[in-house]
Design a protein around this motif. Structure first.
Motif, PDB file in Angstrom:
ATOM      1  N   LYS A 102     -43.111 -15.326 -28.174  1.00  0.00           N
ATOM      2  CA  LYS A 102     -44.154 -15.015 -29.140  1.00  0.00           C
ATOM      3  C   LYS A 102     -45.475 -15.368 -28.499  1.00  0.00           C
ATOM      4  O   LYS A 102     -45.659 -16.487 -28.026  1.00  0.00           O
ATOM      5  CB  LYS A 102     -43.933 -15.813 -30.431  1.00  0.00           C
ATOM      6  CG  LYS A 102     -44.942 -15.515 -31.510  1.00  0.00           C
ATOM      7  CD  LYS A 102     -44.620 -16.299 -32.773  1.00  0.00           C
ATOM      8  CE  LYS A 102     -45.651 -16.008 -33.829  1.00  0.00           C
ATOM      9  NZ  LYS A 102     -45.426 -16.800 -35.035  1.00  0.00           N
ATOM     10  N   ASP A 103     -46.376 -14.424 -28.474  1.00  0.00           N
ATOM     11  CA  ASP A 103     -47.697 -14.624 -27.880  1.00  0.00           C
ATOM     12  C   ASP A 103     -47.600 -15.125 -26.437  1.00  0.00           C
ATOM     13  O   ASP A 103     -48.342 -16.003 -26.014  1.00  0.00           O
ATOM     14  CB  ASP A 103     -48.535 -15.597 -28.715  1.00  0.00           C
ATOM     15  CG  ASP A 103     -48.775 -15.097 -30.130  1.00  0.00           C
ATOM     16  OD1 ASP A 103     -48.858 -13.860 -30.299  1.00  0.00           O
ATOM     17  OD2 ASP A 103     -48.873 -15.934 -31.045  1.00  0.00           O
ATOM     18  N   GLY A 104     -46.625 -14.608 -25.718  1.00  0.00           N
ATOM     19  CA  GLY A 104     -46.481 -14.965 -24.313  1.00  0.00           C
ATOM     20  C   GLY A 104     -45.824 -16.318 -24.076  1.00  0.00           C
ATOM     21  O   GLY A 104     -45.697 -16.770 -22.942  1.00  0.00           O
ATOM     22  N   VAL A 105     -45.382 -17.002 -25.135  1.00  0.00           N
ATOM     23  CA  VAL A 105     -44.728 -18.303 -24.997  1.00  0.00           C
ATOM     24  C   VAL A 105     -43.252 -18.139 -25.347  1.00  0.00           C
ATOM     25  O   VAL A 105     -42.893 -17.479 -26.316  1.00  0.00           O
ATOM     26  CB  VAL A 105     -45.364 -19.348 -25.955  1.00  0.00           C
ATOM     27  CG1 VAL A 105     -44.667 -20.680 -25.826  1.00  0.00           C
ATOM     28  CG2 VAL A 105     -46.851 -19.475 -25.674  1.00  0.00           C
TER      29      VAL A 105
END
Length: 80
Positions: A15-18
Motif C-alpha cells: 500500500k502506497d509503496g510499502v
C-alpha cells in the motif's frame, strides 16, 4: 471445541509503496461456531438469573428488616 488450526503463511500486501504483512483470517468450523453461540447464550441466561436472584434477595432483606421493626414495636406495645 476445536478450530481449524492450519498453519498459514502471513498475507503480504503493498500500500502506497510499502509492503505489509498480516496474519490470515482464522476460519472456524460451523460446529465450533454453534458451540460458541451456545456458550454465549447460556452465559447470558445465567447472568439474567443472577440479576433476578440479587433483586429478589434485596427485596427479602428489606422485608425482613420491616418485620424485625414491626416485632420490636409490637413488643413495646405489649409491655405497656
Amino acid at each position: 471445541m476445536s478450530s481449524n488450526t492450519d498453519q498459514q503463511e502471513p498475507v503480504t500486501y503493498q500500500k502506497d509503496g510499502v509492503t505489509y504483512q498480516r496474519r490470515r483470517r482464522r476460519e472456524f468450523t460451523d460446529e465450533f461456531k454453534k458451540q460458541i453461540v451456545n456458550l454465549h447464550n447460556t452465559g447470558k441466561r445465567r447472568e439474567n438469573e443472577l440479576i433476578r436472584l440479587r433483586r429478589e434477595d434485596k427485596c427479602l432483606l428489606m422485608e425482613n428488616d420491616i418485620l424485625k421493626q414491626a416485632a420490636l414495636i409490637l413488643g413495646e406495645c405489649q409491655k405497656k
